[in-house]
Every structure is written in C-alpha cells, then in structure tokens.
Design an enzyme around this catalytic site. Structure first.
Site, PDB file in Angstrom:
ATOM      1  N   HIS A  83     -26.656  20.157 -18.395  1.00 32.04           N
ATOM      2  CA  HIS A  83     -28.123  20.190 -18.343  1.00 32.04           C
ATOM      3  C   HIS A  83     -28.509  20.665 -16.946  1.00 32.04           C
ATOM      4  O   HIS A  83     -28.731  19.853 -16.032  1.00 32.04           O
ATOM      5  CB  HIS A  83     -28.693  18.802 -18.628  1.00 32.04           C
ATOM      6  CG  HIS A  83     -30.183  18.768 -18.748  1.00 32.04           C
ATOM      7  ND1 HIS A  83     -30.846  17.843 -19.517  1.00 32.04           N
ATOM      8  CD2 HIS A  83     -31.150  19.533 -18.199  1.00 32.04           C
ATOM      9  CE1 HIS A  83     -32.162  18.045 -19.421  1.00 32.04           C
ATOM     10  NE2 HIS A  83     -32.360  19.074 -18.614  1.00 32.04           N
ATOM     11  N   ARG A 106     -30.760  21.560 -14.094  1.00 40.62           N
ATOM     12  CA  ARG A 106     -32.155  21.326 -13.730  1.00 40.62           C
ATOM     13  C   ARG A 106     -32.566  22.285 -12.620  1.00 40.62           C
ATOM     14  O   ARG A 106     -31.713  22.811 -11.896  1.00 40.62           O
ATOM     15  CB  ARG A 106     -32.362  19.870 -13.327  1.00 40.62           C
ATOM     16  CG  ARG A 106     -32.125  18.918 -14.503  1.00 40.62           C
ATOM     17  CD  ARG A 106     -32.306  17.468 -14.099  1.00 40.62           C
ATOM     18  NE  ARG A 106     -32.014  16.598 -15.242  1.00 40.62           N
ATOM     19  CZ  ARG A 106     -32.897  16.237 -16.155  1.00 40.62           C
ATOM     20  NH1 ARG A 106     -34.138  16.672 -16.084  1.00 40.62           N
ATOM     21  NH2 ARG A 106     -32.557  15.450 -17.153  1.00 40.62           N
ATOM     22  N   ASN A 117     -20.455  15.784 -21.647  1.00 45.57           N
ATOM     23  CA  ASN A 117     -21.473  16.212 -20.692  1.00 45.57           C
ATOM     24  C   ASN A 117     -20.907  16.094 -19.276  1.00 45.57           C
ATOM     25  O   ASN A 117     -20.458  15.021 -18.863  1.00 45.57           O
ATOM     26  CB  ASN A 117     -22.725  15.341 -20.855  1.00 45.57           C
ATOM     27  CG  ASN A 117     -23.898  15.862 -20.053  1.00 45.57           C
ATOM     28  OD1 ASN A 117     -23.768  16.189 -18.876  1.00 45.57           O
ATOM     29  ND2 ASN A 117     -25.062  15.924 -20.685  1.00 45.57           N
ATOM     30  N   GLY A 159     -22.124  11.790 -21.556  1.00 44.60           N
ATOM     31  CA  GLY A 159     -21.771  12.040 -20.170  1.00 44.60           C
ATOM     32  C   GLY A 159     -21.587  10.776 -19.357  1.00 44.60           C
ATOM     33  O   GLY A 159     -20.495  10.487 -18.889  1.00 44.60           O
ATOM     34  N   HIS A 160     -22.656   9.991 -19.200  1.00 46.29           N
ATOM     35  CA  HIS A 160     -22.611   8.853 -18.281  1.00 46.29           C
ATOM     36  C   HIS A 160     -21.552   7.832 -18.695  1.00 46.29           C
ATOM     37  O   HIS A 160     -20.701   7.439 -17.885  1.00 46.29           O
ATOM     38  CB  HIS A 160     -23.986   8.179 -18.216  1.00 46.29           C
ATOM     39  CG  HIS A 160     -24.054   7.079 -17.207  1.00 46.29           C
ATOM     40  ND1 HIS A 160     -24.331   7.295 -15.875  1.00 46.29           N
ATOM     41  CD2 HIS A 160     -23.859   5.733 -17.336  1.00 46.29           C
ATOM     42  CE1 HIS A 160     -24.316   6.133 -15.223  1.00 46.29           C
ATOM     43  NE2 HIS A 160     -24.036   5.183 -16.093  1.00 46.29           N
ATOM     44  N   GLU A 214     -28.407  22.245 -22.231  1.00 49.04           N
ATOM     45  CA  GLU A 214     -29.652  21.521 -22.477  1.00 49.04           C
ATOM     46  C   GLU A 214     -30.681  21.882 -21.414  1.00 49.04           C
ATOM     47  O   GLU A 214     -30.322  22.192 -20.270  1.00 49.04           O
ATOM     48  CB  GLU A 214     -29.421  20.007 -22.393  1.00 49.04           C
ATOM     49  CG  GLU A 214     -28.395  19.461 -23.351  1.00 49.04           C
ATOM     50  CD  GLU A 214     -28.177  17.976 -23.162  1.00 49.04           C
ATOM     51  OE1 GLU A 214     -27.584  17.354 -24.068  1.00 49.04           O
ATOM     52  OE2 GLU A 214     -28.592  17.425 -22.116  1.00 49.04           O
ATOM     53  N   ARG A 274     -20.927  15.911  -1.489  1.00 49.20           N
ATOM     54  CA  ARG A 274     -20.290  16.530  -0.336  1.00 49.20           C
ATOM     55  C   ARG A 274     -20.266  18.038  -0.544  1.00 49.20           C
ATOM     56  O   ARG A 274     -20.265  18.508  -1.684  1.00 49.20           O
ATOM     57  CB  ARG A 274     -18.846  16.024  -0.166  1.00 49.20           C
ATOM     58  CG  ARG A 274     -18.732  14.539   0.090  1.00 49.20           C
ATOM     59  CD  ARG A 274     -19.157  14.184   1.513  1.00 49.20           C
ATOM     60  NE  ARG A 274     -18.909  12.787   1.801  1.00 49.20           N
ATOM     61  CZ  ARG A 274     -19.774  11.797   1.602  1.00 49.20           C
ATOM     62  NH1 ARG A 274     -20.966  12.058   1.059  1.00 49.20           N
ATOM     63  NH2 ARG A 274     -19.470  10.557   1.902  1.00 49.20           N
ATOM     64  N   HIS A 320     -27.230   9.976 -25.547  1.00 44.41           N
ATOM     65  CA  HIS A 320     -27.848   9.205 -24.469  1.00 44.41           C
ATOM     66  C   HIS A 320     -27.373   7.758 -24.537  1.00 44.41           C
ATOM     67  O   HIS A 320     -27.642   7.046 -25.500  1.00 44.41           O
ATOM     68  CB  HIS A 320     -29.379   9.257 -24.497  1.00 44.41           C
ATOM     69  CG  HIS A 320     -29.962   9.259 -23.107  1.00 44.41           C
ATOM     70  ND1 HIS A 320     -30.145  10.401 -22.375  1.00 44.41           N
ATOM     71  CD2 HIS A 320     -30.345   8.239 -22.300  1.00 44.41           C
ATOM     72  CE1 HIS A 320     -30.643  10.103 -21.195  1.00 44.41           C
ATOM     73  NE2 HIS A 320     -30.768   8.791 -21.117  1.00 44.41           N
ATOM     74  N   ASP A 321     -26.659   7.365 -23.517  1.00 45.03           N
ATOM     75  CA  ASP A 321     -26.190   5.986 -23.339  1.00 45.03           C
ATOM     76  C   ASP A 321     -25.323   5.504 -24.499  1.00 45.03           C
ATOM     77  O   ASP A 321     -25.337   4.314 -24.854  1.00 45.03           O
ATOM     78  CB  ASP A 321     -27.367   5.033 -23.118  1.00 45.03           C
ATOM     79  CG  ASP A 321     -28.088   5.320 -21.804  1.00 45.03           C
ATOM     80  OD1 ASP A 321     -27.470   5.934 -20.914  1.00 45.03           O
ATOM     81  OD2 ASP A 321     -29.267   4.947 -21.668  1.00 45.03           O
ATOM     82  N   THR A 327     -33.417  11.731 -15.907  1.00 43.43           N
ATOM     83  CA  THR A 327     -32.677  12.022 -17.134  1.00 43.43           C
ATOM     84  C   THR A 327     -33.670  12.118 -18.284  1.00 43.43           C
ATOM     85  O   THR A 327     -34.836  11.727 -18.154  1.00 43.43           O
ATOM     86  CB  THR A 327     -31.635  10.911 -17.407  1.00 43.43           C
ATOM     87  OG1 THR A 327     -30.806  11.292 -18.518  1.00 43.43           O
ATOM     88  CG2 THR A 327     -32.307   9.582 -17.714  1.00 43.43           C
TER      89      THR A 327
END
Length: 248
Positions: free
Chosen positions: A44, A46, A8, A223-224, A76, A19, A200-201, A106
C-alpha cells in the site's frame, strides 16, 4: 478450496525506513514468504512513502515475474491520478481501491458505494482496461444494497474490512457479532457476482472462524499480524502458520 494468502510487506518496509539502510530487505523477505507458500505480495504505497517506497514497486514486480511466475502482485491505495499512474506503470495483477485519507495510519473504513459509485466506476474501468482485476474495500456491514452498488461499478471483488473483527480478540461475543456481519455482507457480495477478499488485523487465532463462515473467501491480505508472528517464528514459519489457519 482454501483462501489464498497475500503477504502485505508494509510493516517490513516501515522497519527498514527507520534507518537509511537497505535492511530488512522488502524483496528479500517477500522472496522468503513466496518460497514458504504465499500466493502473492501486497503493498500500500502512500503519498509520503512512509513505508513502501515507489522505488520498491518495480523490484517486487520483477521478483514475482522472474522467480514466481503465476504469483500475484496486489497494490492498494486511494485512486488519485498519481496513484493510478503508479499502478499502470507497475502492472499489478490486482488493484485494491481504498477510501483512505493520506494522513491515516492505516485503512479504517470501506467505500460509500452508493454515494461514490460514479467516481469508482471511472477508476474501475480505467484499471480493467489495462487488464487488472479490481477489488474495492468494503465495510463489514455494507449489506445487500452496498454489494449491489459495488457490483454496479464493474469491480471484480470486494475486500471486507475485518478491523472491527480483529479488535474483538478478547471478546468472543463481540467477535461472533462481527462474524455475522461479515458473513451477511459476503453472502450478498457472492449473490451479486463479486468474489470476496478480506483483510485487516487477521491472525492465526481469528482466521479459522472467518473462513468457516465464508467458505468461498478468495484471498486474505495480511501484514501486521503476520509480520509480528515472523519476529517469533521467522517469515517462513509465519507463512506456514497462516496457511494452516486458512486450511491449506
């Protein structure tokens, strides 16, 4: 066969957007991830474009088409008309529908499959008519009833929301309870004829227990945690670490 890793890119895009500059490059780091062994890329977008921008989508699509044929692009999002049109324009291989409010930072819950089944069915059929695989975000405790209702929409897969499991990083007993819930829902999805994704996580520490409980897991979208690892190990090193955790 190990679950496939989709990277992700949202966190990379969020850093870039601090920036008015073109770095870090979303496609550049996506390329490194693919070269290191990722199976695909996830975004994803948004409505406020606070991380992935709409202009990123054709560039990611072109990267995969030109340099990594056979890799998968997963988009997503909540299925508004604008989102569905964006997806149709950029032709991902998979669309993951999530029940997000635009103001959420999220994704944090799955669909109410029984209550929103008719709405989802129309969206699923529209996307599948364009040749896209459709996955639906599902709570870890959705169970048999939820998975049967998810299958009735015509979806191909569900993506298990693993946020509550990831939150148990310092509580092994709570993590074991979450694994049980995820495993029971995955079993129900499998019995209903749905393939299973997860996301997720997820981290290199908590992935092994998840894939041990759900050996038929098809894909994880990360991703994270992976981006955090990339700060320490580089993107290529992070992808290798996550593939190792998946048993690849």
């Amino acid at each position: 066969m190990p679950a496939k890793l989709s990277v992700n890119l949202n966190a990379i895009a969020m850093l870039r957007n601090r920036r008015d500059l073109p770095w870090p490059s979303v496609t550049g780091l996506g390329r490194i991830a693919m070269q290191a062994g990722a199976h695909g890329l996830t975004v994803h977008p948004r409505p406020d474009q606070r991380h992935i921008r709409f202009a990123d989508l054709p560039e990611i699509r072109a990267l995969l088409d030109d340099e990594f044929p056979g890799a998968e692009f997963n988009i997503e999002g909540y299925p508004t008309e604008d989102f569905l049109a964006l997806v149709e324009e950029n032709e991902p291989d998979q669309v993951t529908l999530v029940p997000d409010d635009p103001t959420q930072s999220t994704s944090d819950h799955g669909w109410d499959f029984a209550g929103q089944g008719n709405f989802l069915r129309d969206c699923v059929q529209r996307l599948k008519a364009k040749g896209m695989r459709v996955s639906l975000f599902a709570d870890p405790d959705a169970g048999v009833t939820g998975m049967e209702a998810a299958r009735a929409t015509g979806a191909d897969r569900v993506e298990l929301f693993t946020g509550p499991y990831g939150a148990c990083f310092d509580d092994p007993k709570a993590a074991a309870r979450q694994i049980d819930l995820l495993g029971e829902t995955a079993d129900a999805a499998h019995a209903a004829g749905l393939a299973i994704n997860a996301g997720h996580d997820l981290t290199v520490d908590n992935l092994p227990a998840l894939v041990a409980r759900i050996p038929f897991l098809a894909e994880v979208s990360i991703g994270h945690g992976l981006t955090a690892d990339a700060l320490e190990f580089g993107m290529a090193g992070a992808v290798k670490r996550f593939n190792d955790a998946l048993g690849d």
